[in-house]
Design an enzyme around this catalytic site. Sequence first.
Site, PDB file in Angstrom:
ATOM      1  N   HIS A 142       0.656  -0.925   0.356  1.00  0.00           N
ATOM      2  CA  HIS A 142       0.169  -0.247  -0.009  1.00  0.00           C
ATOM      3  C   HIS A 142       0.282   1.260  -0.115  1.00  0.00           C
ATOM      4  O   HIS A 142      -0.005   2.586  -0.302  1.00  0.00           O
ATOM      5  CB  HIS A 142      -0.688   0.101   1.289  1.00  0.00           C
ATOM      6  CG  HIS A 142      -0.421  -0.001   2.148  1.00  0.00           C
ATOM      7  ND1 HIS A 142      -0.185  -1.055   3.451  1.00  0.00           N
ATOM      8  CD2 HIS A 142       0.079   0.925   3.107  1.00  0.00           C
ATOM      9  CE1 HIS A 142      -0.052  -0.590   4.782  1.00  0.00           C
ATOM     10  NE2 HIS A 142       0.227   1.990   4.156  1.00  0.00           N
ATOM     11  N   SER A 187       4.579   1.848   8.023  1.00  0.00           N
ATOM     12  CA  SER A 187       4.056   0.900   7.070  1.00  0.00           C
ATOM     13  C   SER A 187       5.427   0.638   6.173  1.00  0.00           C
ATOM     14  O   SER A 187       5.786   1.503   5.935  1.00  0.00           O
ATOM     15  CB  SER A 187       2.608   1.097   6.159  1.00  0.00           C
ATOM     16  OG  SER A 187       1.960   1.732   7.001  1.00  0.00           O
ATOM     17  N   ASP A 228       0.379  -7.431   1.457  1.00  0.00           N
ATOM     18  CA  ASP A 228       0.693  -6.216   1.679  1.00  0.00           C
ATOM     19  C   ASP A 228       2.009  -5.830   1.865  1.00  0.00           C
ATOM     20  O   ASP A 228       2.013  -5.869   2.392  1.00  0.00           O
ATOM     21  CB  ASP A 228       0.042  -5.144   2.612  1.00  0.00           C
ATOM     22  CG  ASP A 228      -0.530  -4.029   2.652  1.00  0.00           C
ATOM     23  OD1 ASP A 228       0.444  -4.001   1.480  1.00  0.00           O
ATOM     24  OD2 ASP A 228      -1.049  -3.518   3.255  1.00  0.00           O
TER      25      ASP A 228
END
Length: 238
Positions: free
Chosen positions: A53, A165, A83
């Site tokens: 992402h 992230s 992901d």
Amino acid sequence: LSIIEMVYAVAAGEAEAVIGITAFGASGNTVSTGSGVIYKRVGDRYYVVTNNHVVEDAATVEVTTPDGEEYTAVVRGVDETVDVAVLYFNARELYQTAPFGDSEAVTKGTIVLAVGNPSGFDYYGSMTMGVVSGIDRYFDIDNDAVKDMFVNYIQHDASINAGNSGGALFNLDGEVIGINVIKIAATEIEGMGFAIPSNLVQAICADIEEFGVSKVKPVLGITFVDIFDNPDYFTYYN
């Protein structure tokens, strides 16, 4: 070594393998920033793992290293379900790499260090400390009211925020035991972060390096047998 000495050692060593990721749109605008981990070097090529992402909307991707250098990176491949994305960039400079640890050995109470770039590069390379709060956590990824058993996340309470992230969750030996990906954020919730376990990440990275795609897929585990061709499986009563 004491815990304090081990934390210092990770901060001065493997934590330097966590870098910045910037995704640019077709017009050159920044669409997202995040973190990544250099996990392998082959010649002048460095391989980086991050979250899909972070880079999924990118026309081009740039990595920023701890010495402030910026390099154009190539997205080798992604696994959208888990992901995970694998990038690589070429550089003659020597940069730190971080080894994967065995996430199967992680237990509740394991001390962990989260390293990444929360809220952008003004806080580049931030490190936070916590413990593993739980293992084998699952989420409803596709919003069908059923917990998807694709990823057995590691839950921990080390502070993470937007920008973490793709960053690393280290143990005190400097091994990457997870890649941070999710945080539950609400006024009544505190300290609930989640990481993709390293054993799964490592398997996906190996596939993407070789094939450009991930071959790690969830399976149901049910075998179908034709009862007419296999009568020994059943007992018939008249």
